[in-house]
Design a protein around this motif. Structure first.
Motif, PDB file in Angstrom:
ATOM      1  N   TYR A   1       0.838  -1.190   0.000  1.00 15.93           N
ATOM      2  CA  TYR A   1       0.000   0.000   0.000  1.00 15.93           C
ATOM      3  C   TYR A   1       0.876   1.243   0.000  1.00 15.93           C
ATOM      4  CZ  TYR A   1      -3.623  -3.272   1.443  1.00 15.93           C
ATOM      5  OH  TYR A   1      -4.494  -4.324   1.502  1.00 15.93           O
ATOM      6  N   PRO A   2       0.466   2.287  -0.695  1.00 15.73           N
ATOM      7  CA  PRO A   2       1.214   3.544  -0.615  1.00 15.73           C
ATOM      8  C   PRO A   2       1.036   4.142   0.780  1.00 15.73           C
ATOM      9  CG  PRO A   2      -0.803   3.856  -1.875  1.00 15.73           C
ATOM     10  CD  PRO A   2      -0.697   2.384  -1.574  1.00 15.73           C
ATOM     11  N   PRO A   3       1.966   4.974   1.206  1.00 16.49           N
ATOM     12  CA  PRO A   3       1.802   5.571   2.536  1.00 16.49           C
ATOM     13  C   PRO A   3       0.579   6.489   2.555  1.00 16.49           C
ATOM     14  CG  PRO A   3       3.665   6.549   1.377  1.00 16.49           C
ATOM     15  CD  PRO A   3       3.169   5.412   0.538  1.00 16.49           C
ATOM     16  N   PRO A   4      -0.075   6.598   3.724  1.00 19.44           N
ATOM     17  CA  PRO A   4      -1.247   7.475   3.791  1.00 19.44           C
ATOM     18  C   PRO A   4      -0.839   8.937   3.639  1.00 19.44           C
ATOM     19  CG  PRO A   4      -0.705   6.619   5.961  1.00 19.44           C
ATOM     20  CD  PRO A   4       0.203   5.938   4.985  1.00 19.44           C
ATOM     21  N   SER A   5      -1.743   9.726   3.079  1.00 15.21           N
ATOM     22  CA  SER A   5      -1.518  11.169   2.959  1.00 15.21           C
ATOM     23  C   SER A   5      -2.027  11.846   4.220  1.00 15.21           C
ATOM     24  CB  SER A   5      -2.281  11.733   1.762  1.00 15.21           C
ATOM     25  OG  SER A   5      -1.872  11.094   0.583  1.00 15.21           O
TER      26      SER A   5
ATOM     27  N   VAL B   1      -5.472  13.946  10.706  1.00 18.56           N
ATOM     28  CA  VAL B   1      -6.429  13.461   9.714  1.00 18.56           C
ATOM     29  C   VAL B   1      -5.617  12.902   8.556  1.00 18.56           C
ATOM     30  CG1 VAL B   1      -8.312  14.057   8.161  1.00 18.56           C
ATOM     31  CG2 VAL B   1      -8.133  15.192  10.387  1.00 18.56           C
ATOM     32  N   ALA B   2      -5.836  11.607   8.256  1.00 20.61           N
ATOM     33  CA  ALA B   2      -5.075  10.950   7.196  1.00 20.61           C
ATOM     34  C   ALA B   2      -6.024  10.340   6.170  1.00 20.61           C
ATOM     35  CB  ALA B   2      -4.184   9.864   7.789  1.00 20.61           C
ATOM     36  N   ASP B   3      -5.595  10.329   4.932  1.00 21.06           N
ATOM     37  CA  ASP B   3      -6.313   9.657   3.853  1.00 21.06           C
ATOM     38  C   ASP B   3      -5.519   8.387   3.555  1.00 21.06           C
ATOM     39  OD1 ASP B   3      -7.891   8.983   1.702  1.00 21.06           O
ATOM     40  OD2 ASP B   3      -6.905  10.379   0.322  1.00 21.06           O
ATOM     41  N   LYS B   4      -6.101   7.234   3.891  1.00 23.30           N
ATOM     42  CA  LYS B   4      -5.392   5.972   3.710  1.00 23.30           C
ATOM     43  C   LYS B   4      -6.168   5.065   2.768  1.00 23.30           C
ATOM     44  CE  LYS B   4      -7.384   3.138   7.294  1.00 23.30           C
ATOM     45  NZ  LYS B   4      -7.933   2.196   6.361  1.00 23.30           N
ATOM     46  N   PRO B   5      -5.475   4.150   2.083  1.00 21.63           N
ATOM     47  CA  PRO B   5      -6.172   3.203   1.204  1.00 21.63           C
ATOM     48  C   PRO B   5      -7.069   2.259   1.992  1.00 21.63           C
ATOM     49  CG  PRO B   5      -3.794   3.185   0.810  1.00 21.63           C
ATOM     50  CD  PRO B   5      -4.026   4.001   2.035  1.00 21.63           C
TER      51      PRO B   5
END
Length: 114
Positions: free
Chosen positions: A82-86, A96-100
């Motif tokens: 998975y790419p790292p969360p933004s 607040v993170a945007d994760k897959p």
């Protein structure tokens, strides 16, 4: 369509649309399956009708259960990465993170990985 996955096998209940077709007609004409795959299933006798080896030329009846070895056993040979969360926002009290989807956020048990 009524389907059930049982391990490596997919079981399908024959519908009105396929009633009267043979397995050969269903696989080749309707589903357009590769000849090599169908030949392998036929030689291995791995296609079943109501739990018994199939007669490939007899017409299928409504409510018949057709079982085919659709799923391959074992691992796929790769582990998802998975790419790292933004990080969308961060201050002294909140992150607040945007994760897959599917990426774990915290361990559920002691000594478990993230």
């Amino acid at each position: 369509m009524n389907t059930i996955r049982q391990g490596t096998t997919l079981t399908i209940q024959i519908t009105q649309e396929w009633h009267g077709m043979s397995i050969e007609e269903l696989f080749f004409d309707k589903w357009k399956l590769p000849k090599k795959l169908v030949h392998t299933w036929r030689m291995e006798k791995s296609v079943l009708i109501n739990g018994h080896p199939a007669n490939w030329r007899l017409p299928l009846n409504m409510q018949t259960r057709l079982s085919i070895p659709f799923f391959k056993p074992g691992s796929f040979g790769a582990t998802p990465v998975y790419p790292p969360p933004s990080i969308l926002f961060e201050d002294d009290h909140m992150l607040v993170a945007d994760k897959p989807a599917g990426m774990k956020t915290h361990p559920n048990e002691p000594n478990e990985e993230n």
